[in-house]
Design a protein around this motif. Structure first.
Motif, PDB file in Angstrom:
ATOM      1  N   HIS A  42       0.850  -1.198   0.000  1.00  0.00           N
ATOM      2  CA  HIS A  42       0.000   0.000   0.000  1.00  0.00           C
ATOM      3  C   HIS A  42       0.878   1.238   0.000  1.00  0.00           C
ATOM      4  O   HIS A  42       1.921   1.252   0.639  1.00  0.00           O
ATOM      5  CB  HIS A  42      -0.878   0.048   1.260  1.00  0.00           C
ATOM      6  CG  HIS A  42      -1.883  -1.052   1.294  1.00  0.00           C
ATOM      7  ND1 HIS A  42      -3.164  -0.908   0.814  1.00  0.00           N
ATOM      8  CD2 HIS A  42      -1.778  -2.321   1.728  1.00  0.00           C
ATOM      9  CE1 HIS A  42      -3.809  -2.059   0.947  1.00  0.00           C
ATOM     10  NE2 HIS A  42      -2.994  -2.944   1.509  1.00  0.00           N
ATOM     11  N   ARG A  44       0.822   5.819  -0.261  1.00  0.00           N
ATOM     12  CA  ARG A  44       0.128   7.095  -0.345  1.00  0.00           C
ATOM     13  C   ARG A  44       1.096   8.069  -1.000  1.00  0.00           C
ATOM     14  O   ARG A  44       2.275   8.098  -0.651  1.00  0.00           O
ATOM     15  CB  ARG A  44      -0.173   7.531   1.090  1.00  0.00           C
ATOM     16  CG  ARG A  44      -1.362   8.453   1.313  1.00  0.00           C
ATOM     17  CD  ARG A  44      -2.602   8.009   0.617  1.00  0.00           C
ATOM     18  NE  ARG A  44      -3.469   7.210   1.459  1.00  0.00           N
ATOM     19  CZ  ARG A  44      -4.432   7.716   2.215  1.00  0.00           C
ATOM     20  NH1 ARG A  44      -4.687   9.009   2.210  1.00  0.00           N
ATOM     21  NH2 ARG A  44      -5.177   6.926   2.945  1.00  0.00           N
ATOM     22  N   GLU A 274      -2.748  10.689  -3.838  1.00  0.00           N
ATOM     23  CA  GLU A 274      -3.154   9.474  -4.541  1.00  0.00           C
ATOM     24  C   GLU A 274      -2.887   8.292  -3.620  1.00  0.00           C
ATOM     25  O   GLU A 274      -1.938   8.338  -2.830  1.00  0.00           O
ATOM     26  CB  GLU A 274      -2.355   9.275  -5.841  1.00  0.00           C
ATOM     27  CG  GLU A 274      -2.579  10.318  -6.919  1.00  0.00           C
ATOM     28  CD  GLU A 274      -3.934  10.210  -7.614  1.00  0.00           C
ATOM     29  OE1 GLU A 274      -4.634   9.191  -7.431  1.00  0.00           O
ATOM     30  OE2 GLU A 274      -4.286  11.170  -8.340  1.00  0.00           O
ATOM     31  N   ALA A 275      -3.709   7.250  -3.732  1.00  0.00           N
ATOM     32  CA  ALA A 275      -3.495   6.048  -2.922  1.00  0.00           C
ATOM     33  C   ALA A 275      -3.249   4.873  -3.849  1.00  0.00           C
ATOM     34  O   ALA A 275      -4.011   4.645  -4.789  1.00  0.00           O
ATOM     35  CB  ALA A 275      -4.707   5.784  -2.037  1.00  0.00           C
ATOM     36  N   GLY A 276      -2.178   4.142  -3.605  1.00  0.00           N
ATOM     37  CA  GLY A 276      -1.837   2.994  -4.454  1.00  0.00           C
ATOM     38  C   GLY A 276      -2.016   1.692  -3.709  1.00  0.00           C
ATOM     39  O   GLY A 276      -1.891   1.631  -2.484  1.00  0.00           O
ATOM     40  N   LYS A 277      -2.311   0.647  -4.463  1.00  0.00           N
ATOM     41  CA  LYS A 277      -2.510  -0.669  -3.851  1.00  0.00           C
ATOM     42  C   LYS A 277      -2.049  -1.738  -4.839  1.00  0.00           C
ATOM     43  O   LYS A 277      -2.432  -1.699  -6.008  1.00  0.00           O
ATOM     44  CB  LYS A 277      -4.006  -0.837  -3.578  1.00  0.00           C
ATOM     45  CG  LYS A 277      -4.359  -2.125  -2.902  1.00  0.00           C
ATOM     46  CD  LYS A 277      -5.854  -2.135  -2.555  1.00  0.00           C
ATOM     47  CE  LYS A 277      -6.166  -3.326  -1.724  1.00  0.00           C
ATOM     48  NZ  LYS A 277      -6.847  -4.379  -2.270  1.00  0.00           N
ATOM     49  N   LYS A 349      -0.130   9.563 -13.939  1.00  0.00           N
ATOM     50  CA  LYS A 349      -1.361   8.883 -13.529  1.00  0.00           C
ATOM     51  C   LYS A 349      -2.059   8.426 -14.805  1.00  0.00           C
ATOM     52  O   LYS A 349      -2.515   9.251 -15.600  1.00  0.00           O
ATOM     53  CB  LYS A 349      -2.262   9.835 -12.735  1.00  0.00           C
ATOM     54  CG  LYS A 349      -3.557   9.176 -12.317  1.00  0.00           C
ATOM     55  CD  LYS A 349      -4.378  10.003 -11.364  1.00  0.00           C
ATOM     56  CE  LYS A 349      -5.586   9.191 -10.917  1.00  0.00           C
ATOM     57  NZ  LYS A 349      -6.429   9.910  -9.961  1.00  0.00           N
ATOM     58  N   TYR A 465      -4.023   1.899  -8.809  1.00  0.00           N
ATOM     59  CA  TYR A 465      -4.946   2.666  -7.954  1.00  0.00           C
ATOM     60  C   TYR A 465      -6.369   2.329  -8.354  1.00  0.00           C
ATOM     61  O   TYR A 465      -6.632   1.852  -9.455  1.00  0.00           O
ATOM     62  CB  TYR A 465      -4.699   4.181  -8.074  1.00  0.00           C
ATOM     63  CG  TYR A 465      -5.201   4.784  -9.383  1.00  0.00           C
ATOM     64  CD1 TYR A 465      -4.375   4.873 -10.495  1.00  0.00           C
ATOM     65  CD2 TYR A 465      -6.522   5.264  -9.501  1.00  0.00           C
ATOM     66  CE1 TYR A 465      -4.835   5.413 -11.690  1.00  0.00           C
ATOM     67  CE2 TYR A 465      -6.984   5.812 -10.697  1.00  0.00           C
ATOM     68  CZ  TYR A 465      -6.132   5.885 -11.791  1.00  0.00           C
ATOM     69  OH  TYR A 465      -6.589   6.414 -12.968  1.00  0.00           O
ATOM     70  N   LEU A 474      -0.557   4.205 -11.228  1.00  0.00           N
ATOM     71  CA  LEU A 474       0.255   5.374 -10.878  1.00  0.00           C
ATOM     72  C   LEU A 474       1.647   4.980 -11.358  1.00  0.00           C
ATOM     73  O   LEU A 474       2.394   4.329 -10.651  1.00  0.00           O
ATOM     74  CB  LEU A 474       0.199   5.630  -9.369  1.00  0.00           C
ATOM     75  CG  LEU A 474      -1.218   5.866  -8.829  1.00  0.00           C
ATOM     76  CD1 LEU A 474      -1.241   5.872  -7.307  1.00  0.00           C
ATOM     77  CD2 LEU A 474      -1.808   7.169  -9.387  1.00  0.00           C
TER      78      LEU A 474
END
Ligand code: HEM
Length: 566
Positions: A42, A44, A274-277, A349, A465, A474
Motif C-alpha cells: 500500500h 500514499r 493518490e493512494a496505491g494498492k 497517472k 490505484y 500510478l
C-alpha cells in the motif's frame, strides 16, 4: 571506487556478505526505491506545494528548506531498505520460512498479521490467520527469494532460508515493536519545487528542467492538454512524498504525521493525494495490473544479490538481468561531492478503461477467429489476442516462447529475446513489451549495439490505484536521463507506428503500442493470423484504452542534500 557501468550489480551476492565501504557510503546517502522497489503493498502519494512559490519572502523559503532538512531523518535510505529486508529475512529464516509467501504461502494480510495461504494447493485451502504456536515442516529451502518475476512486493520482505515455523505472529509483532517507524518514505522534488525554494543549481536534465507540463513535452509525448488532467495535477507540484507499508493503517498514520509536520513548519500544503494498492493475480501470486496481466516482471536489477537470484531463477543465456548504476543514478548537484546521487522520476497517472480494453481484445479475437473460418472466437483466441497486445499472456508467459509445463510457483520466464521471431510472427512488433524492451531488435533494424539499446531501460516503480469509479496505474519510473530513457521509449517506440520494422523493405506500418501508445490509433495494424506461422496477417486497428490524467517530473535527492538544505 564504485564502477557505475558494470552490469553485475553492487553489494554482496548473498544476504550475508557486506557492502564495501564506498558502496555503503553511497547507499547511506541514496534514497530507497531506486535500486530496488520498496515493494510494500500500500502507498500514499502526497503532492506538496511550498508557500514560497507565490511570494519572494525569504522567511517562507527558509521554512520550506527547514522542512526538507527535517525530512532527511524520515526518508528511507537504500541502505536501510537493505538492512530492513535482511533483518526480516533472518527473522523468517529462523522461523522456518523459505521465501516469504512462496514456499509456505505466508504473507502479510492487511496489516501486521499473517495469513497462511494455500498457494498452489499446498495446504488444500486457506488456513487463515492465527497460527499461534503452530508447527509446520516448511517446504522451504529452495533458497530463492521473491523478486522480479515473482512480484517482489518487497524490497523489504524477501527472505531466504529453510527450517521450521515457530510462531510467526509473535515473531513479527516483536519485530514490528522494535521498528515502530519502519514505514517506507521517499521524498522527491520537481524543478518548480527547487525554484520555489530558491535553489539555483538544479539536477542536470533538460527534460526535468522543462517539466511535464511544458508545451514541447506535451507535443512530443502526444499528451492531452493540462486542462483535461485531473484537477490535482493542473498546477505544478513541487514535491512528492511517498509513504508505503503493507499495513494501510500505518500508511495512513504516517501520511497524517507528515502532513501535520508540513503545516506546523508553515512550509507548504499537501495539495493532492493518490493512494496505491498492489493487486495480485492470486493470493501471494505475482502482482497484476487492472487489465489482468502479471506486472512487475521484467526489471533491470542493480544489486548483485538480485542479479544473482534472477540469473539462477530465470537463467541468463540470452538476456542479462542486470543493469549498471549509471542507468538510474545521476549526480545530485546539491549533495555530498563523493556520495551524493539521486534519480529522475517520471510520474504519470494513467487511467485504464478496462471494459474498453476488453472490447479491443475481443475485436482482435474475432478477427483471428474469422481468419480461421470460425464465426465466434473461442477462449484461446481471446487469450492469444490479449497476449499479442501485451507481449505476454496474463500469467506472464511471453507470447513468443513455447508454453511451458512449469507450475504456478515457477519463475516467470525472462531469459529471452526476439531473435527467433524477427518477422513478428509470434510476438507482434507492436506488443507492449516488445515496444518497451525490443531486446536487440534495434540492432538488426538500425545497426546500433545492444548496449546502446539497453541504455534506454527504465526502473519501473509504479503501483495500481482504484477510486472515484476509475482505475489505473500510478506509473513511476526511475532513470538517469528522462529524454533518453522514458521519453524516448514513449515517443520513439510506443507512439511510433513504424517502430521497429515498419516502413522498411516495403513492410507496412506496425502500429502503435496497443497498451500505452497514443496519437495514431487509426493506423492499420497487423497481427499474426496463426501464431508462429508465416503468411497473411490480420489487419485490425485498436483504439486506446489508457488516458493520461496527470504527470510530473521529479528528482529524488540525496540525503546529504536534504540535510544541508536548511
Ligand atoms: C512491461 C502493463 C505503462 C514500460 C509491462 C507488462 C505489463 C505492462 C502487463 C508485462 C509484465 C512486466 O514485465 O512487468 C502496463 C500498463 C500500463 C503500462 C497496463 C499503463 C496503464 C507503461 C509505460 C511504459 C511502460 C507508460 C513506458 C513508456 C514497460 C516496460 C516493461 C513493461 C519497460 C518491461 C518490458 C520488458 O522488459 O520485457 N507493462 N504498462 N509501461 N512496461 Fe508497461
Amino acid at each position: 571506487r564504485i564502477d557505475f557501468d558494470k552490469e553485475t550489480g553492487i553489494g554482496p551476492a548473498d544476504r550475508e556478505g557486506a557492502f564495501d565501504p564506498a558502496e555503503r557510503r553511497l547507499m547511506e546517502d541514496l534514497q530507497g526505491n531506486i535500486l530496488k522497489s520498496h515493494g510494500r503493498g500500500h502507498s500514499r502519494h502526497l503532492f506538496v506545494r511550498f508557500d514560497s512559490a507565490d511570494s519572494a519572502d525569504a522567511t517562507r523559503r527558509d521554512r520550506g528548506r527547514a522542512w526538507l532538512a527535517d525530512m532527511a531523518d524520515r526518508v528511507t535510505t537504500a541502505m536501510k531498505q537493505w538492512d530492513d529486508s535482511r533483518r526480516r529475512a533472518a527473522l523468517f529464516a529462523a522461523a522456518g520460512f523459505g521465501p516469504l509467501g512462496v514456499s509456505v504461502g505466508l504473507r502479510f494480510a492487511d496489516g501486521p498479521r499473517l495469513t497462511l495461504d494455500a498457494q498452489a494447493g499446498l495446504f488444500g485451502g486457506s488456513v487463515g490467520a492465527g497460527l499461534g504456536g503452530a508447527l509446520f515442516g516448511g517446504t522451504a529451502g529452495s533458497g530463492s527469494d521473491r523478486g522480479g518475476a515473482r512480484p517482489d512486493p518487497d524490497g523489504g520482505h524477501d527472505g531466504d532460508g529453510g527450517g521450521r515455523l515457530v510462531d510467526p505472529e509473535a515473531l513479527l509483532e516483536a519485530e514490528l515493536a522494535r521498528n515502530p517507524s519502519d514505514v517506507f518514505v521517499n521524498l522527491m522534488l520537481s524543478a518548480s519545487g527547487y525554484r520555489a525554494l530558491g535553489f539555483t543549481r538544479l539536477p542536470a536534465d533538460e527534460a526535468f528542467v522543462r517539466g511535464s507540463r511544458d508545451a514541447a513535452t506535451l507535443t512530443k509525448l502526444c499528451d492531452p492538454p493540462v486542462e483535461q488532467w485531473h484537477r490535482g495535477f493542473r498546477e505544478s507540484l513541487h514535491a512528492l512524498v511517498i509513504v508505503a507499508d503493507d499495513d494501510p493503517e500505518r500508511v495512513q498514520r504516517t501520511a497524517e504525521e507528515i502532513r501535520a509536520d508540513l503545516l506546523a513548519a508553515r512550509a507548504g500544503r499537501v495539495v493532492h493525494e493518490e493512494a496505491g494498492k498492489v493487486l495480485r493475480l492470486r493470493p501471494n501470486g505475482p502482482a497484476r495490473e487492472h487489465f489482468g496481466f502479471a506486472d512487475g516482471v521484467s526489471e533491470p536489477h542493480f544489486l548483485a544479490k538480485d542479479v544473482e537470484r534472477a540469473k539462477k531463477e530465470e537463467g541468463h543465456s540470452v538476456w542479462h538481468p542486470g543493469g549498471p548504476l549509471s542507468l538510474v543514478l545521476a549526480k545530485d548537484p546539491g549533495g555530498d561531492a563523493e556520495t551524493g546521487y539521486g534519480s529522475f522520476v517520471v510520474y504519470r497517472k494513467l487511467e485504464q478503461d478496462v471494459p474498453h480494453f476488453d472490447a479491443q481484445r475481443l475485436r482482435l479475437a474475432r478477427a483471428l477467429a474469422e481468419a480461421d473460418g470460425r464465426a465466434e472466437p473461442h477462449e484461446g483466441d481471446k487469450e492469444l489476442a490479449g497476449a499479442y497486445m501485451v507481449g505476454r499472456f496474463r500469467n506472464g508467459t511471453p507470447v513468443n516462447l513455447p508454453a511451458t509445463a512449469a507450475g504456478v510457483d515457477a519463475p516467470i520466464p525472462n531469459d529471452f529475446d526476439f531473435s527467433g521471431d524477427q518477422d513478428g510472427l509470434k510476438c507482434p512488433y507492436q506488443a507492449h513489451t516488445r515496444k518497451t524492451n525490443p531486446r536487440g531488435d534495434t540492432v538488426w533494424r538500425f545497426g546500433g549495439t545492444l548496449e546502446e539499446e539497453r541504455r534506454r531501460r527504465i526502473a519501473r516503480r509504479g503501483i495500481s490505484y482504484e477510486g472515484d469509479g476509475t482505475v489505473g496505474l500510478l506509473f513511476l519510473c526511475a532513470q538517469a536521463d528522462i529524454a533518453e530513457q522514458f521519453e524516448f521509449m514513449q515517443d520513439r517506440w510506443c507512439n511510433d507506428v513504424d517502430f521497429v520494422a515498419g516502413g522498411v523493405d516495403g513492410k507496412p506500418s506496425t502500429g502503435q503500442d496497443p497498451v500505452v501508445g497514443v496519437g495514431s490509433a487509426q493506423t492499420p495494424t497487423h497481427w499474426p493470423r496463426k501464431h508462429g506461422v508465416a503468411g497473411e496477417k490480420v489487419t485490425v486497428s485498436l483504439a486506446e484504452s489508457v488516458t493520461l490524467r496527470g504527470a510530473e517530473y521529479f528528482f529524488v535527492p540525496s540525503r546529504s542534500f536534504l540535510r544541508g538544505a536548511r
